[in-house]
Enzyme design. Structure first.
Site, mmCIF file in Angstrom:
data_model
loop_
_atom_site.group_PDB
_atom_site.id
_atom_site.type_symbol
_atom_site.label_atom_id
_atom_site.label_comp_id
_atom_site.label_asym_id
_atom_site.label_seq_id
_atom_site.Cartn_x
_atom_site.Cartn_y
_atom_site.Cartn_z
ATOM 1 N N SER A 98 0.842 -1.193 0.000
ATOM 2 C CA SER A 98 0.000 0.000 0.000
ATOM 3 C C SER A 98 0.878 1.244 0.000
ATOM 4 O O SER A 98 1.563 1.537 0.987
ATOM 5 C CB SER A 98 -0.914 -0.007 1.225
ATOM 6 O OG SER A 98 -1.732 1.135 1.241
ATOM 7 N N HIS B 203 -0.971 -1.080 -4.281
ATOM 8 C CA HIS B 203 -2.301 -0.707 -3.787
ATOM 9 C C HIS B 203 -2.314 0.785 -3.492
ATOM 10 O O HIS B 203 -1.408 1.314 -2.841
ATOM 11 C CB HIS B 203 -2.619 -1.502 -2.522
ATOM 12 C CG HIS B 203 -4.033 -1.366 -2.062
ATOM 13 N ND1 HIS B 203 -5.073 -2.036 -2.665
ATOM 14 C CD2 HIS B 203 -4.577 -0.640 -1.054
ATOM 15 C CE1 HIS B 203 -6.209 -1.740 -2.047
ATOM 16 N NE2 HIS B 203 -5.927 -0.890 -1.066
ATOM 17 N N ASP C 39 -4.619 3.738 -1.922
ATOM 18 C CA ASP C 39 -5.788 4.096 -1.124
ATOM 19 C C ASP C 39 -6.185 5.543 -1.373
ATOM 20 O O ASP C 39 -5.397 6.463 -1.119
ATOM 21 C CB ASP C 39 -5.495 3.911 0.363
ATOM 22 C CG ASP C 39 -5.502 2.448 0.778
ATOM 23 O OD1 ASP C 39 -6.374 1.701 0.311
ATOM 24 O OD2 ASP C 39 -4.618 2.046 1.566
ATOM 25 N N MET D 137 -8.771 8.364 -0.197
ATOM 26 C CA MET D 137 -9.725 8.740 0.861
ATOM 27 C C MET D 137 -10.086 10.213 0.698
ATOM 28 O O MET D 137 -9.241 11.031 0.314
ATOM 29 C CB MET D 137 -9.118 8.502 2.241
ATOM 30 C CG MET D 137 -8.599 7.099 2.470
ATOM 31 S SD MET D 137 -7.920 6.913 4.142
ATOM 32 C CE MET D 137 -6.827 5.511 3.906
ATOM 33 N N HIS E 39 -8.104 1.792 -4.785
ATOM 34 C CA HIS E 39 -9.186 1.504 -3.832
ATOM 35 C C HIS E 39 -9.851 2.829 -3.457
ATOM 36 O O HIS E 39 -9.273 3.651 -2.745
ATOM 37 C CB HIS E 39 -8.569 0.814 -2.610
ATOM 38 C CG HIS E 39 -9.520 0.523 -1.511
ATOM 39 N ND1 HIS E 39 -9.095 0.154 -0.250
ATOM 40 C CD2 HIS E 39 -10.882 0.543 -1.443
ATOM 41 C CE1 HIS E 39 -10.139 -0.045 0.522
ATOM 42 N NE2 HIS E 39 -11.236 0.194 -0.175
ATOM 43 N N MET F 109 -12.057 4.803 -1.402
ATOM 44 C CA MET F 109 -12.765 4.936 -0.127
ATOM 45 C C MET F 109 -13.351 6.344 -0.070
ATOM 46 O O MET F 109 -12.958 7.184 0.743
ATOM 47 C CB MET F 109 -11.812 4.675 1.040
ATOM 48 C CG MET F 109 -11.354 3.240 1.111
ATOM 49 S SD MET F 109 -10.263 2.912 2.518
ATOM 50 C CE MET F 109 -8.693 3.334 1.785
ATOM 51 N N MET G 217 -12.019 -5.794 4.007
ATOM 52 C CA MET G 217 -11.268 -4.945 4.923
ATOM 53 C C MET G 217 -11.148 -5.644 6.276
ATOM 54 O O MET G 217 -12.158 -6.046 6.865
ATOM 55 C CB MET G 217 -11.965 -3.594 5.101
ATOM 56 C CG MET G 217 -12.040 -2.744 3.842
ATOM 57 S SD MET G 217 -10.402 -2.327 3.171
ATOM 58 C CE MET G 217 -9.682 -1.435 4.554
ATOM 59 N N ASP H 27 -7.130 -6.497 3.241
ATOM 60 C CA ASP H 27 -6.430 -5.243 3.495
ATOM 61 C C ASP H 27 -6.657 -4.840 4.942
ATOM 62 O O ASP H 27 -7.799 -4.652 5.367
ATOM 63 C CB ASP H 27 -6.961 -4.164 2.542
ATOM 64 C CG ASP H 27 -6.294 -2.812 2.732
ATOM 65 O OD1 ASP H 27 -5.359 -2.709 3.543
ATOM 66 O OD2 ASP H 27 -6.713 -1.854 2.057
#
Length: 222
Positions: A9, A34, A36, A38, A67, A69, A138, A176
């Site tokens: 990540s 990966h 993330d 957000m 990903h 989020m 998750m 994850d």
């Protein structure tokens, strides 16, 4: 034969030396990166956006596993696809109509993933399982790096693996949150085949490459 993949990540990396970090994990055998995303709404932190993904694409030669989020991901999916995402994963909590978003992601040439928070039952993604290329479980609550692994998520991985097998799905089952050399074998045994890892890779005492190699050794040994 099941393919097992390590997806470090990037949010746990040293952004001041991002190209060196990417080179280190790639040379050590990382399979995906990966990413993330957000937005401060769905997940409490604010991280990175399409411009960062576009820059990352220039130095990475392995797939970018993005990903989302975020709230209203359908507004931003095209930008991340254009930036170079290979996989785009969305949360059922922000996407009541998962099949529609899966179709949107695939229409842009990306692999489509679905994910759910620890408190969300596995049944919430049932409508998407026959369509998804990737299912992400998750094992921490999204929003903060370095959280403790939630062992109760092992049963959720087992449940989703049974469902995927019943569908004869080739979708990846990804996990994850708190994944390290101790918890990875537990999730592998439960049926996961892709392992997102932050601190276990990028905060390893001997460097990011050593962190990835240690995780790869565990996969091969377990």
């Amino acid at each position: 034969m099941t393919q097992y993949l390590i997806a470090p990540s990037i949010i746990a990396s040293d952004f001041a030396h991002i190209a060196d970090e990417v080179a280190a994990i790639q040379s050590a055998g990382a399979d995906w990166i990966h990413v993330d995303i957000m937005d401060g709404h769905f997940a409490p932190d604010i991280t990175i956006g399409p411009l960062f993904v576009k820059s990352l694409k220039r130095v990475a030669n392995i797939p970018l596993d993005v990903h989302l989020m975020i709230s209203e991901p359908e507004k931003y999916i095209p930008a991340f696809a254009d930036a170079g995402a290979n996989n785009i994963t969305v949360h059922v909590e922000t996407c009541p109509d998962l099949p529609r978003l899966i179709a949107q992601i695939k229409s842009l040439g990306c692999k489509a993933g679905v994910t759910l928070n620890p408190a969300t039952p596995a049944s919430a993604i049932d409508s998407a399982l026959p369509l998804a290329d990737l299912v992400l479980v998750m094992s921490v609550v999204p929003g903060y790096s370095g959280q403790k692994f939630m062992p109760e998520m092992i049963a959720k991985v087992e449940e989703i693996r049974v469902k995927l097998n019943a569908l004869r799905s080739s979708a990846h089952l990804e996990v994850d949150g708190g994944i390290n050399v101790e918890t990875l074998p537990l999730m592998k045994q439960a049926g996961a085949n892709v392992f997102v890892t932050g601190n276990a890779a990028f905060k390893h005492p001997q460097g990011s490459g050593a962190g990835v190699r240690a995780l790869k050794e565990v996969i091969n040994a377990s």
